[in-house]
Design an enzyme around this catalytic site. Sequence first.
Site, PDB file in Angstrom:
ATOM      1  NE  ARG A 181     -10.719   2.583  12.693  1.00  0.00           N
ATOM      2  CZ  ARG A 181     -11.041   1.128  13.180  1.00  0.00           C
ATOM      3  NH1 ARG A 181      -9.936   1.747  13.652  1.00  0.00           N
ATOM      4  NH2 ARG A 181     -11.469  -0.175  12.869  1.00  0.00           N
TER       5      ARG A 181
ATOM      6  CG  ASN B  76      -4.505  -0.678   4.987  1.00  0.00           C
ATOM      7  OD1 ASN B  76      -2.781  -0.086   6.657  1.00  0.00           O
ATOM      8  ND2 ASN B  76      -5.387   0.503   5.922  1.00  0.00           N
TER       9      ASN B  76
ATOM     10  CE1 TYR C 134      -1.131  -7.568  12.922  1.00  0.00           C
ATOM     11  CE2 TYR C 134       0.548  -6.788  14.594  1.00  0.00           C
ATOM     12  CZ  TYR C 134      -0.355  -6.942  13.433  1.00  0.00           C
ATOM     13  OH  TYR C 134      -0.139  -5.799  12.459  1.00  0.00           O
TER      14      TYR C 134
END
Length: 250
Positions: free
Chosen positions: A18, A93, A158
Site C-alpha cells: 500500500r 519502508n 513515532y
Amino acid sequence: MRENLLLNKVAIVTGGTRGIGRSIVMALAKEGADCIFTYLQNRDLAEPLVDEVNRIGRRALPLQMDVADFENSKIIIEKVKETFGRLDILINNAGIIRDKSLMMMSKDDWSAVIDTDLTGVFNTTRACIITFLKQKSGNIINISSVNGVHPLPGQVNYAAAKAGVIGFTKSLAREVAPYNIRVNAVAPGFIETDMTKELDQGHRKKFLDMIPLGKFGTAEEVAQTVIFLASDKSHYITGQTIQIDGGLGM
Ligand code: NDP
C-alpha cells in the site's frame, strides 16, 4: 528514449502493498528493476501488484513478513537470492503509527511503533548487510518522517522511532562507506495514503495551513526521490536525509 536508471537491479521493499511502498515498487519496475516486497497481512493487495509489475515486463515477489520479528526477517535475504540471485537495493519502508498523547499511550502503543518503525529497520538491514559487505556494493534507503526532524505533539513513539532511523542512517553510512555501500533516508511530510486518510477535516485544514506548498504530497513524489537515491545519479550522496514535505519542516 531515456535509459532506465535501475536496469536489472534487484531490490527489497518492506511494506510494499500500500501507499508509499506500493509506489516505490511500481517506480522501481518502471526503471527496470525487479523486487521482493513484503507486507504484514494484506495478501489480497499483493497479487494485483505483482500482475501490474509483470505487465511492464519486470518481476516482483510478495513475501508475508513481520519486520519487527528478527528471526522472520532473515527469510528475506534467502528468498531474494533464491529468486533473483542478487541484491542491490534495500528500501526500509514498512511503518505504522499509533498517535496518542503520552498520558494516554500504553506500553503496547510505544512498543508496537518502536518495534516496527525502528527495530524493523535494524532487523531487515542486519539480514542484508553481509551480502552488501561481501559484494562491496549496496544501497540502503530508509523511510523516516518529517516528524523525526520536527515532531508534532501526540506521537512521541513515532517521533522517537523516526529520529532513531535518521541516527541509524548516519551511523551506518559512515560504517559501510569504505565498502561502497550508501545509506540515505527520506523524510516525507503529509502524504496521501491510508496512514493520513484517518485525519478529520479540522486537522487536515490545520496541517495544510502549515505546509508552504499548500497541499499534501503523493506517494509517487516520495518514490521519485527514492529512485534518485537508489540510482547512480546520487552516487556521491550518503548519510543524508531528504525532506519531501512541501516545505513543512524547513
Ligand atoms: P501505509 O499504512 O499506507 O502502508 C504501510 C505498509 O507497511 C503496508 O504495506 C503494510 O502491510 C506494511 N507493514 C506495516 N507493518 C508491517 C510490519 N510489521 N511488517 C511488514 N510490513 C508492515 O503506510 P504509508 O505508505 O503511509 O507509509 C510508509 C512509510 O512512510 C512508513 O514508514 C511511514 O511511517 C512513512 N511515512 C508516511 C507518511 C505519510 O504521510 N503517509 C509521512 C512520513 C513518513 P499490510 O498492507 O499488510 O498492512
